[in-house]
Design an enzyme around this catalytic site. Structure first.
Site, PDB file in Angstrom:
ATOM      1  N   HIS A  14     -17.616  15.544 -53.668  1.00  0.00           N
ATOM      2  CA  HIS A  14     -18.136  16.794 -53.105  1.00  0.00           C
ATOM      3  C   HIS A  14     -18.035  17.906 -54.156  1.00  0.00           C
ATOM      4  CE1 HIS A  14     -13.977  18.038 -52.591  1.00  0.00           C
ATOM      5  NE2 HIS A  14     -13.725  17.063 -51.717  1.00  0.00           N
ATOM      6  N   HIS A  29     -14.783  18.286 -56.365  1.00  0.00           N
ATOM      7  CA  HIS A  29     -14.637  17.400 -57.535  1.00  0.00           C
ATOM      8  C   HIS A  29     -15.564  17.860 -58.661  1.00  0.00           C
ATOM      9  CE1 HIS A  29     -13.973  14.686 -53.988  1.00  0.00           C
ATOM     10  NE2 HIS A  29     -12.882  14.420 -54.656  1.00  0.00           N
ATOM     11  N   CYS A  50       1.864   6.490 -50.043  1.00  0.00           N
ATOM     12  CA  CYS A  50       0.706   7.151 -49.425  1.00  0.00           C
ATOM     13  C   CYS A  50      -0.549   6.633 -50.120  1.00  0.00           C
ATOM     14  CB  CYS A  50       0.784   8.667 -49.566  1.00  0.00           C
ATOM     15  SG  CYS A  50      -0.776   9.447 -49.100  1.00  0.00           S
ATOM     16  N   CYS A  71      -2.803   9.411 -51.800  1.00  0.00           N
ATOM     17  CA  CYS A  71      -2.375   9.825 -53.147  1.00  0.00           C
ATOM     18  C   CYS A  71      -2.299   8.627 -54.079  1.00  0.00           C
ATOM     19  CB  CYS A  71      -0.982  10.442 -53.122  1.00  0.00           C
ATOM     20  SG  CYS A  71      -0.803  11.916 -52.141  1.00  0.00           S
ATOM     21  N   CYS A 105       2.517  12.286 -45.278  1.00  0.00           N
ATOM     22  CA  CYS A 105       2.309  12.921 -46.580  1.00  0.00           C
ATOM     23  C   CYS A 105       1.792  14.354 -46.362  1.00  0.00           C
ATOM     24  CB  CYS A 105       1.286  12.098 -47.359  1.00  0.00           C
ATOM     25  SG  CYS A 105       0.667  12.909 -48.827  1.00  0.00           S
ATOM     26  N   HIS A 111      -1.972  14.289 -47.277  1.00  0.00           N
ATOM     27  CA  HIS A 111      -2.840  13.459 -46.428  1.00  0.00           C
ATOM     28  C   HIS A 111      -2.184  13.222 -45.074  1.00  0.00           C
ATOM     29  CE1 HIS A 111      -3.980  12.360 -50.624  1.00  0.00           C
ATOM     30  NE2 HIS A 111      -5.176  12.555 -50.131  1.00  0.00           N
ATOM     31  N   LYS A 152      -9.612  23.279 -46.271  1.00  0.00           N
ATOM     32  CA  LYS A 152      -9.680  22.178 -47.226  1.00  0.00           C
ATOM     33  C   LYS A 152     -11.024  21.457 -47.034  1.00  0.00           C
ATOM     34  CE  LYS A 152      -7.252  17.970 -48.326  1.00  0.00           C
ATOM     35  NZ  LYS A 152      -6.341  16.932 -47.975  1.00  0.00           N
ATOM     36  N   LYS A 159     -13.616  14.960 -45.404  1.00  0.00           N
ATOM     37  CA  LYS A 159     -14.521  14.192 -44.572  1.00  0.00           C
ATOM     38  C   LYS A 159     -14.126  14.353 -43.102  1.00  0.00           C
ATOM     39  CE  LYS A 159     -16.183   9.463 -44.721  1.00  0.00           C
ATOM     40  NZ  LYS A 159     -15.904   8.175 -45.361  1.00  0.00           N
TER      41      LYS A 159
HETATM   42  N1  MSP Z   1      -8.658   9.189 -59.269  1.00  0.00           N
HETATM   43  C1  MSP Z   1      -7.732  10.247 -59.367  1.00  0.00           C
HETATM   44  C2  MSP Z   1      -7.714  10.831 -60.763  1.00  0.00           C
HETATM   45  C3  MSP Z   1      -7.409   9.869 -61.864  1.00  0.00           C
HETATM   46  S1  MSP Z   1      -7.487  10.639 -63.421  1.00  0.00           S
HETATM   47  C4  MSP Z   1      -6.887   9.518 -64.469  1.00  0.00           C
HETATM   48  C5  MSP Z   1      -8.097  11.342 -58.377  1.00  0.00           C
HETATM   49  N2  MSP Z   1      -9.349  11.322 -57.928  1.00  0.00           N
HETATM   50  S2  MSP Z   1      -9.945  12.360 -56.868  1.00  0.00           S
HETATM   51  O1  MSP Z   1     -11.290  11.894 -56.624  1.00  0.00           O
HETATM   52  O2  MSP Z   1      -9.095  12.469 -55.738  1.00  0.00           O
HETATM   53  O3  MSP Z   1      -9.965  13.762 -57.567  1.00  0.00           O
HETATM   54  C6  MSP Z   1     -10.638  13.953 -58.788  1.00  0.00           C
HETATM   55  C7  MSP Z   1     -10.471  15.390 -59.283  1.00  0.00           C
HETATM   56  O4  MSP Z   1     -11.106  16.297 -58.382  1.00  0.00           O
HETATM   57  C8  MSP Z   1      -9.002  15.828 -59.378  1.00  0.00           C
HETATM   58  O5  MSP Z   1      -8.766  16.552 -60.559  1.00  0.00           O
HETATM   59  C9  MSP Z   1      -8.834  16.708 -58.173  1.00  0.00           C
HETATM   60  O6  MSP Z   1      -7.848  17.699 -58.332  1.00  0.00           O
HETATM   61  C10 MSP Z   1     -10.214  17.357 -58.096  1.00  0.00           C
HETATM   62  N3  MSP Z   1     -10.517  17.918 -56.777  1.00  0.00           N
HETATM   63  C11 MSP Z   1     -10.591  17.248 -55.589  1.00  0.00           C
HETATM   64  N4  MSP Z   1     -10.857  18.153 -54.595  1.00  0.00           N
HETATM   65  C12 MSP Z   1     -10.965  19.396 -55.126  1.00  0.00           C
HETATM   66  C13 MSP Z   1     -11.264  20.669 -54.616  1.00  0.00           C
HETATM   67  N5  MSP Z   1     -11.485  20.897 -53.330  1.00  0.00           N
HETATM   68  N6  MSP Z   1     -11.364  21.688 -55.504  1.00  0.00           N
HETATM   69  C14 MSP Z   1     -11.200  21.509 -56.862  1.00  0.00           C
HETATM   70  N7  MSP Z   1     -10.897  20.327 -57.366  1.00  0.00           N
HETATM   71  C15 MSP Z   1     -10.709  19.252 -56.528  1.00  0.00           C
HETATM   72  O7  MSP Z   1      -7.279  12.191 -58.104  1.00  0.00           O
END
Ligand code: MSP
Length: 474
Positions: free
Chosen positions: A19, A22, A129, A132, A147, A150, A297, A300
């Protein structure tokens, strides 16, 4: 100053399509990568992003869809890539942890650490978890035993044989590297937070899971019955690509962009792993905040997920990039709403930039003058870009928009439409055209398509009025 730079983002899980939260990180890192290409040269920059495809979350998501894990993660990875491409992200490699070279690298890395005596077999009994993908102690769970991050997921109780990494032996090493800034953790608040965490001490961490529980992973090179723990596997992605392309050497500045929820893995586990396996450490870990949608936050289960492609369809790619770079969670969490994007679009893009461009273009065309293309070289190391040393993309945009406001004032004050003498009109318009030509260059790292459109219009001797770049939205 180092000659080269490796810029990385976190690789996203493939349990679901990414989304806008990310995507923020990818835009931020992209802006820096584009800037560095202009500043250091194209060949000196390497930018990686990708997908993190192993582990329980991905495996379970595949089961829910009735697909094989590989079919599922391939599908989501492709979808994620489309999302990122829609934002004009100039990555040099989109790495998947299921790629053959990465699987080989991960196993070899594990073996190096094993040979160095940092990996041993033991029993793990405790919580896990899946959201995480991390082991949890009681203090990391809320009063209901869930958690904090989550709370809707059921916490797992594990009792299994694993291999452990001697993380605890790296406490002093990490303290030294982080406090001395040899490993720069930024913003400063995050550095303090990571050092404070170290004060509580580190416990050894499991780096494999038994196959009978999680089959979807890279087989441990020393034990057919175990797969490498997903975080251990995922972190190595940076090295897989960096080292193959000559970007994991002493001439390279290595910068990781990550969100606040995964700062610990990158500042505390990853450097310890690298030291154990005999590789150099990164130079910087830059930790950004979270985007919250209308104060909530993005998730989904809350049903408020917004995909980058939805925003791009509504506002255009550069408007989304501009908005997130200027108002995104660069250091702190940021609140975000469609209403706010629209306001910024109308105020700063339709009005601030677009309107100024059409005014100057119309006046330049009407004058019939030639505007020889000068030497509007940009000093990429100059004061305007100084804030980028701390990745403050928002501050640079502010300064550029002040230039635009000044230009607008210049137009209003000089009233070129009312100037009678040719000499005066030429002087006024030459200044205005030259300023816009500079702006078109300055905005390249931030909103590259727009920069290109302006250059097409203003980069020639005869300037003609063009289409509105950002038509007002009602
Ligand atoms: N797969 C792990 C990362 C492994 S790196 C070797 C992971 N994936 S994630 O899909 O959950 O998140 C990917 C990135 O997106 C992370 O840096 C996370 O902090 C960032 N974000 C996820 N949701 C976010 C927001 N709502 N806002 C900003 N960044 C966010 O963690």
């Amino acid at each position: 100053m180092k000659k080269k730079i490796l810029i990385t983002t976190a690789i996203d899980y493939t349990n679901d399509v990414i989304h806008v939260g990310h995507a923020y990180e990818k835009i931020l890192a992209d802006c820096i990568a584009r800037y560095e290409r202009l500043s250091l040269g194209k060949e000196a920059v390497y930018y990686t992003t990708g997908t993190d495809e192993h582990g329980t979350t991905n495996q379970k998501a595949a089961e829910e869809r009735g697909l094989s894990p590989m079919d599922h993660v391939t599908d989501i990875s492709q979808e994620n890539r489309k999302q990122i491409d829609a934002l004009n992200i100039s990555y040099d490699r989109f790495i998947r942890t299921t790629d053959a070279d990465h699987k080989k690298f991960s196993a070899e890395f594990f073996e190096k650490s094993l040979k160095n005596g940092d990996i041993y077999k033991d029993k793990y009994a405790g919580f896990y978890c899946e959201g995480c993908e991390a082991h949890k102690t009681l203090t990391e769970l809320n009063e209901y035993g869930q958690c904090f991050v989550h709370p809707t997921r059921k916490i797992q109780r594990l009792d299994e044989e694993n291999y452990f990494f001697k993380w605890s032996e790296y406490e002093d090493f990490l303290k030294e590297k982080i406090s001395s800034d040899e490993l720069r953790v930024r913003p400063q608040g995050k550095k303090a937070e990571m050092l404070a965490f170290l004060e509580h001490g580190l416990r050894d961490i499991t780096v494999t899971r038994p196959k009978y529980k999680v089959s979807w992973g890279i087989t441990a090179p020393n034990d057919e019955e175990q797969v490498i723990y997903v975080w251990f596997d995922a972190l190595i992605n940076y090295l897989t690509e960096g080292s193959q392309k000559g970007f994991w050497d002493e001439d390279t500045k290595i910068v990781h962009f990550v969100g606040k929820d995964i700062a610990r893995w990158h500042t505390l586990l990853w450097p310890a792993m690298l030291e154990s396996a005999g590789y150099r450490l990164p130079d910087e870990v830059y930790v950004h905040g979270f985007i919250n949608l209308e104060g909530q936050k993005i998730s989904k289960s809350l049903g408020n997920v917004i995909r980058p492609t939805d925003l791009v369809a509504q506002f255009g790619v550069d408007s989304v990039r501009y908005f997130l770079l200027k108002y995104g969670p660069i250091t702190e969490d940021s609140v975000f709403s469609l209403k706010q994007i629209k306001e910024v679009y109308n105020g700063e893009l339709a009005n601030g930039l677009g309107n100024t461009i059409s005014r100057v273009a119309a006046l330049a065309q009407k004058s019939g003058f030639d505007f020889p293309v000068g030497d509007e070289n940009v000093d990429w190391q100059g004061a305007l870009f100084e804030p980028l040393k701390e990745y403050r993309v928002d501050k640079v945009l502010q300064s550029i928009w002040i230039l635009l406001a000044d230009l607008d004032k210049h137009i209003n004050k000089n009233e070129p439409w009312a100037i009678k003498t040719e000499e005066k009109l030429r002087e006024v318009l030459t200044h205005e055209v030259s300023e816009l030509r500079k702006v078109a260059k300055y905005i390249k790292p931030f909103i590259p398509d727009t920069a290109q459109k302006i250059e097409q219009q203003f980069g020639k001797v005869k300037i003609t009025a063009g289409e509105m770049l950002f038509p007002r939205l009602d």
